[in-house]
Every structure is written in C-alpha cells, then in structure tokens.
Design an enzyme around this catalytic site. Structure first.
Site, short mmCIF file in Angstrom:
data_model
loop_
_atom_site.label_atom_id
_atom_site.label_comp_id
_atom_site.label_asym_id
_atom_site.label_seq_id
_atom_site.Cartn_x
_atom_site.Cartn_y
_atom_site.Cartn_z
CD GLU A 38 36.97 39.58 30.27
OE1 GLU A 38 36.79 39.34 31.49
OE2 GLU A 38 37.12 38.68 29.43
CB THR A 82 35.88 35.40 33.19
OG1 THR A 82 36.14 36.34 32.16
CG2 THR A 82 35.85 36.12 34.52
C1 GP9 Z 1 31.16 38.23 32.45
C2 GP9 Z 1 32.63 38.35 32.31
C3 GP9 Z 1 33.12 37.72 31.01
O1 GP9 Z 1 30.58 38.49 33.67
O2 GP9 Z 1 33.32 38.00 33.44
O3 GP9 Z 1 33.42 36.37 31.08
P1 GP9 Z 1 34.19 35.61 29.88
O4 GP9 Z 1 33.28 35.64 28.67
O5 GP9 Z 1 35.46 36.34 29.60
O6 GP9 Z 1 34.44 34.24 30.39
MN MN Z 2 37.24 36.88 30.59
#
Ligand code: GP9
Ligand code: MN
Length: 434
Positions: A38, A82
């Site tokens: 992430e 994401t």
């Molecule tokens: C939430 C995570 C974050 O489930 O995948 O998503 P993002 O804020 O980075 O789009």
């Molecule tokens: Mn993300």
C-alpha cells in the site's frame, strides 16, 4: 457496438509484444502470490534514514539472485487509487478518467481477468486476502466478475481493539492470520494480499514501532510517519516470507510484489525533498513525476539465480501480460493494453491517467517536455518533436480506447479462444471457510 470492439482489438493486436523466449514459462506451474504494498514508492527501496535501512527485508529481496526487479516502473492510477491499480493488474486495462472503475462499472461489466484466465488455462484456484470490509471499493461485487473464487475480507479476521487501524487489520496480523486459509487452497493458486498499514495518514501504534528505527525529523508528520509505517510493512513481509520458506512454499511460488501508488502527495513532496538530498526551493513538476515510480519485483525462489534489476520503463498496465508469459501462458488472444516488460517489443512509453507520460529520455507534463537527464525543459530537434508527438498520440489513443472498452462494456462482444464467460453467481464469499 461490435465495430467499436473491433477497433479496440485491432489496436491491441497491433501493439502486442511477443514473450521473451528466455523468460517464457520460467515460473510455469508455480503458485502466484501477489503482494500489494500500500502507498509504497520506489524511493523507499535502499533508502537509509539515520544510517538505517527503512526496508531491509524488501531491499534484500530486491537485490536477490532470484528476483527480477524494475527500477523505472510507474504507477498509473487515477482517482480510483488502490482499485485502479488492482484493475490494471487484473485486466491490463486502464482505470477511468474520473472516479473508480471498480465502484462505477465493476458490478456490471464483463471482464477477462487474471483469476479467470489462470483458472481456465492452467487450473488455478484464486483468492484475495484483505483486512478491510468487503464493500470497500465495491470489491465484493467486482471480484466475482473478475472470477475470484474466494475473498477473505475483514469478517474472516479478528479486527477488534488495537488489531486494526483506519483501513483494517494490521499487516503483520493479516499475513499471520491468513495462513490457515491459504493452507486450505488447492494448488496451484493465484492469491493476492492487500496490505493497509502503510496508508495515509501514516500513523502507527507505539506497540508496533521498532525502537531501533529512528525516523526523519522533517516536521511533516506525513513524511516522518511514512518511513515508520513502511518499516512496519517491511517487517510484516519478512515474517510472511519466513513462513513461506519454512514450509517450502517459496520454491513452489512466484511472489509478485508491487507498490500501488504514491503515499506522499505532490504537496508534501517539498517536505520530502531534503530527505532525498534535494532542495525544496527548486522542486518542480518534473520531480513530482519522477516520484511516481513504485516497486515491481518478481521473486522466483530456487529458479537458478538469473535475476537482476532491469532499467526498462513500464507501468502497472504491463504486469498481466508479463506475469502470464512467466507462467508460460500466451497473452496474445486477450485484449490488453500493456505489454510484457521482458519483451524486446515492449513499449517504454508510460502513460499516466491524466495523459502525461514518461519515456526513457523525456517526461511530458501538461504538454511541456522535460529532458530526464537534466530535469529541465528539453531543447528538441524537429525530428525529436515529431517522435514525441507520436508518443503523445499513442498515449491518448490507448487511454481513450481503454475508456471506450470499459465505458461501453465492449468485452461482452468478445470471447477469446476457449474462454468461458465468468458467472458471478458461482461465488459466495460469505460461506467460504469461516
Ligand atoms: C482500502 C485500501 C485503501 O481497502 O485498499 O485504498 P486507497 O485509499 O489506497 O485507494
Ligand atoms: Mn492504495
């Protein structure tokens, strides 16, 4: 309409890049373990703060003999963040110019995506592990259309008390508590772990801090926190790899590790500048664009030590074709906008979702062309201008054709050879293995 589909198909056929014969099938039959880091940017790799590596474990993988890594690999997400990264990796089509494709089209569109392709071509079982609620980014609906057989969301884990943060279960607990589910999956499997701890605002509980790691002191809590949460993510990965090694699963798998998008926004980059040995006063749009690099590594333990760090330019759109070819599955029959990163015919023009683009020599931002070597506006010959214009046209074309494909749901008109349309009703994520 069907003729619009034909236009798209013609384009992707014309741009198809055949596999590199040296790489084709080198991970054939292995499990695929995708690790979504992430908000993880490439500058974290090999970065030292106060004399200490931020991500020692990822660094060791990055330099490992069985790792094929890329250091000019860019994220290409738009507002879907994401979910855009996931969409590109699963389908090799772009996210949308506005909003999230997962959220707006994901419930109804026809997809020809990695889990379905791998299941139908090579008998793979598929699953996603993610410690947030299933409805976030509409995943509970989209994953079924992609063909994911299992989705282990927050309801499969104990997320009570201090076990979770803003976006769900902490990464160390995600890996540790997923093993019991992973062990039930028939091999070969295609699984994805979506981490969350290294997410804005990059805060970490004291109990999860490493007292031996001293972060920066920029005064910007986003930047200072980022190195701490990235350090924690690195430790979580090390723990998971220890499990893979202990069970021998590592040598039966290819582990694909990537960063989904930036963690530090353009506005916070000025606080980051000094950490990167640059000056905030001379920070430019060019510098912002260069920071959109994210890690991309294919780790193939026990594969003979022929890995290395490639300087090829590419992005998230290119991953699916690359992965399929490593697994010995041709991607030729599918509509994909990316090309195999290892192919000699791979296109090194990397499109950003806002139509800016990067090539090995130049960076184009809002129509201004920068020379990558100097970071200044480029002085171009007529011939160079012409080439860049062609690259800009290619970028515009691939983005608009991808949008047309997705916005008009054109894949419903196309059945690749041997492809069986995904039926979302086949999956029920709530009665899995709880
Ligand atoms: C939430 C995570 C974050 O489930 O995948 O998503 P993002 O804020 O980075 O789009
Ligand atoms: Mn993300």
């Amino acid at each position: 309409t069907r003729s619009e589909l034909t236009t798209v198909k013609k384009f992707t056929d014309q741009h198809f890049a055949p596999a590199n014969p040296k790489m084709f099938g080198i991970a054939k039959g292995r499990n695929v373990i995708v690790i979504h880091l992430e908000s993880f940017q490439q500058f974290l790799i090999d970065r030292k703060i106060n004399g200490q590596e931020v991500t020692p474990f990822l660094n060791s993988l990055y330099h490992g003999n069985d790792t094929y890594a890329f250091d000019n690999f860019f994220h290409q997400v738009g507002q879907g963040k994401t979910s855009d990264a996931e969409n590109m990796l699963e389908t090799s089509t772009f996210g949308l110019p506005q909003g999230s494709l997962f959220a707006t089209l994901g419930s109804d569109n026809t997809f020809e995506a990695a889990p379905a392709i791998l299941n139908q071509r090579a008998g793979y079982t598929s699953a996603v592990f993610h410690g947030n609620v299933a409805s976030f980014w509409n995943r509970n609906n989209v994953y079924k259309n992609l063909g994911f057989q299992y989705f282990f969301d927050a309801s499969y884990y104990d997320t009570s008390g201090d076990k979770a943060m803003g976006y769900g279960l902490k990464d160390k607990l995600l890996f540790a508590n997923s093993i019991k589910y992973l062990q039930t999956l028939q091999q070969p499997f295609y699984v994805k772990f979506l981490t969350v701890s290294n997410h804005f605002p990059f805060t970490i509980d004291d109990e999860d801090k490493d007292s031996n790691f001293q972060t920066t002191n920029t005064g910007d809590s986003t930047v200072d926190g980022y190195f701490e949460t990235a350090h924690y993510l690195d430790q979580s990965l090390q723990e998971f790899f220890a499990y893979l090694q202990k069970t021998g699963l590592d040598k039966k798998s290819i582990i694909m590790i990537y960063g989904d998008h930036y963690g530090i926004s353009n506005s916070a980059n000025k606080s980051l500048a000094s950490v990167l040995g640059k000056s905030a006063d001379t920070w430019t749009d060019f510098d912002n664009a260069q920071l959109q690099r994210v890690p991309m590594m294919f780790v193939i333990p026990g594969s003979g030590g022929h890995g290395g760090i490639s300087h090829t330019y590419g992005g998230e759109i290119d991953v699916l074709s690359t992965l399929l070819h490593l697994l010995g599955i041709s991607s030729k029959r599918y509509i994909m906008f990316g090309t195999d990163l290892f192919s000699s015919k791979h296109s090194q023009t990397v499109a950003f979702r806002n139509h800016d683009f990067v090539t090995p020599k130049y960076t184009s931002i809002s129509g201004t062309i920068y020379d990558n070597q100097t970071g200044k506006e480029a002085h171009l010959t007529t011939a160079q201008k012409k080439r860049l214009k062609k690259q800009a046209q290619l970028v515009n074309k691939e983005l608009s054709l991808s949008d047309s494909l997705n916005e008009k749901n054109l894949l419903r008109f196309y059945t690749p050879k041997g492809f069986k349309k995904v039926n979302p009703k086949n999956y029920n994520y709530s009665n899995g293995l709880k």
